[in-house]
Design a protein around this motif. Structure first.
Motif, PDB file in Angstrom:
ATOM      1  N   LYS A 169      -0.232  -7.179   0.708  1.00 44.04           N
ATOM      2  CA  LYS A 169      -0.608  -7.303  -0.704  1.00 44.04           C
ATOM      3  C   LYS A 169       0.557  -6.918  -1.613  1.00 44.04           C
ATOM      4  CE  LYS A 169      -5.556  -6.871  -0.333  1.00 44.04           C
ATOM      5  NZ  LYS A 169      -6.661  -5.972  -0.022  1.00 44.04           N
ATOM      6  N   THR A 196      -3.076  -6.076 -10.424  1.00 42.25           N
ATOM      7  CA  THR A 196      -2.631  -4.746  -9.997  1.00 42.25           C
ATOM      8  C   THR A 196      -3.054  -3.681 -11.011  1.00 42.25           C
ATOM      9  OG1 THR A 196      -0.780  -5.724  -8.821  1.00 42.25           O
ATOM     10  CG2 THR A 196      -0.592  -3.393  -9.352  1.00 42.25           C
ATOM     11  N   LEU A 231      12.194   0.770  -7.840  1.00 44.47           N
ATOM     12  CA  LEU A 231      12.361  -0.683  -7.685  1.00 44.47           C
ATOM     13  C   LEU A 231      13.628  -1.130  -8.433  1.00 44.47           C
ATOM     14  CD1 LEU A 231       8.526  -1.399  -7.775  1.00 44.47           C
ATOM     15  CD2 LEU A 231      10.023  -1.559  -5.788  1.00 44.47           C
ATOM     16  N   ILE A 397      -4.567  -9.896  -3.725  1.00 39.43           N
ATOM     17  CA  ILE A 397      -4.823  -8.560  -4.275  1.00 39.43           C
ATOM     18  C   ILE A 397      -6.268  -8.507  -4.785  1.00 39.43           C
ATOM     19  CG2 ILE A 397      -4.204  -6.966  -6.140  1.00 39.43           C
ATOM     20  CD1 ILE A 397      -1.309  -8.040  -5.887  1.00 39.43           C
TER      21      ILE A 397
END
Ligand code: HEM
Length: 406
Positions: A169, A196, A231, A397
């Motif tokens: 996911k 999300t 990230l 998701i």
């Protein structure tokens, strides 16, 4: 610190570079919490109340998801959203009115989103895909397990019981951001961000009911910023460290795509860094105080690395090589927190060979200067990326309705 000496430090610093310069040697739980001093003037909003993001969540989404969960509406919402996949796709009929209203607003790009920059970012993501996927996938994954708040919430939420599905996911999201059509009408990043955001709001409600939790409300704005820095901020530092040639317009566009993504994930504009300098400063302030070892993080790391080692066939990557790649990316401090084994053969080899591989890829050195072993590592990275690409096609998701089953 001058711009030049900061760059030098980033390039020469091993491991997390300046992420760790301050206090990474002491785990988060053993350090006094520093005041939040990052100024909202450095944010994309340019101003703000300056409230400590540890105590700010996502109020509207959180109330909405709590209500949907309490009303038992989530399974039907998941069913309706299953085929909602494109940025330009209307929301399906039949969604509860309060959710529809929220999602219609949540899917709008912010007024400051710059389509031209998003296009440059898409091309950059494509051309630098191998490095970015490696940093965001292996790197981001190994950093996440060394963030106690994140490791614990992942472990005790529903997905913690099935890490394979969770990885799949998460990779849907990663590849949506990195896709060439990410923010174009046919792309999917807006959809994955909004989904999300709903998942996170559900987790905030559910985890507090878990007998294992016992902490504050999970996934605060600070928690989200921390993950965000693992990230793009982490990846950009690595690319600079590896001296990957980049144009200023590309680095700016790469930041931009992640600024827009942060906004769509529900991070407030007053916390989203406006520039790389502001991002680095914010990262240096919040990462050290949010990182350290946990038993949950060690267990999750082991699951992630063994999955990677076992499933990347046919050219199966050995576990020692996976360990070494992970250690090389995140550095000794984080690798030790994660309980990643030291690899006497691979650890020094990757350190020596990876920079050469990068330079060869970038056309900066000729083939004879690349040692033979480099191709094993190159293949490992390629396999790894393929593994995640394939995983992402198997699932979607969905909003959880329970915590990790006992
Ligand atoms: C779920 C991405 C921040 C904890 C997800 C999912 C994605 C995602 C794509 C959906 C996949 C799934 O359901 O498994 C991100 C991104 C973040 C971020 C891009 C920040 C930039 C955080 C933080 C925490 C967190 C800070 C905790 C401190 C979770 C949990 C789930 C989740 C517990 C749900 C897993 C489940 O259903 O069991 N996140 N996340 N995330 N995230 Fe995040």
């Amino acid at each position: 610190m001058t711009e030049l000496s900061r760059r030098k430090m980033l390039i020469s610093g091993g491991a997390l570079g300046a992420l760790g310069a301050l206090s990474m040697a002491t785990p988060a739980h053993a350090r006094p919490l520093l005041e939040w001093t990052w100024a909202p003037s450095g944010s994309i909003a340019g101003s703000g109340a300056g409230a400590d993001p540890r105590w700010v969540w996502d109020e509207e989404a959180d109330q909405l998801l709590a209500s949907l969960l309490d009303r038992g509406a989530v399974p039907e919402v998941n069913r309706l959203l299953w085929n909602w996949t494109r940025n330009d796709q209307p929301l399906p009929d039949g969604l509860p009115a309060d959710l529809r209203d929220f999602m219609e607003r949540a899917r709008q790009l912010p007024s400051w989103a710059d389509p031209a920059k998003l296009e440059v970012a898409a091309t950059f993501n494509k051309s630098r895909g191998i490095y970015l996927n490696l940093c965001n996938g292996v790197g981001g994954g190994m950093l996440a397990t060394a963030i106690p708040n994140e490791a614990r919430s992942v472990y005790y939420s529903k997905g913690g019981a099935d890490m394979e599905d969770r990885v799949a996911k998460t990779s849907i999201f990663g590849f949506a951001v990195g896709a060439l059509d990410a923010y174009r009408p046919g792309g999917s990043v807006v959809v994955e961000c909004v989904k999300t955001r709903l998942v996170h709001a559900a987790v905030r409600h559910l985890l507090q009911q878990s007998p294992h939790w016992g902490g504050d409300i999970p996934i605060s704005q600070e928690d989200m910023l921390v993950t965000w820095h693992t990230l793009p901020t982490f990846a950009m530092r690595k690319l600079l460290e590896w001296r990957v040639p980049m144009k200023p317009a590309e680095t700016e566009a790469y930041l931009h795509v992640w600024q827009v993504t942060a906004h769509l994930l529900g991070i407030r504009d007053e916390y989203i860094p406006a520039t790389w300098d502001a991002a680095n400063a914010q990262s240096d302030q919040i990462l050290p105080r949010n990182m350290g070892p946990t038993p949950e993080g060690v267990e999750l790391t082991d699951i992630l690395l063994s999955q990677l080692a076992e499933q990347t066939s046919p050219a199966s990557i050995s576990r020692p090589l996976c360990n070494a790649l992970a250690r090389y990316l995140v550095g000794d401090q984080v690798a030790d927190w994660d309980g990643i084994k030291r690899e006497p053969v691979w650890d020094p080899l990757i350190k020596a060979v990876w920079p050469k591989l990068v330079r060869f890829r970038e056309g900066l050195i000729p083939l004879p200067l690349v040692p033979e072993t480099a191709w094993v590592i190159d293949e490992a990275v390629r396999q790894y990326i393929l593994f995640f690409l394939t995983k992402g096609q198997e699932t979607k998701i969905e909003i959880p309705t329970i915590n990790r089953p006992e």
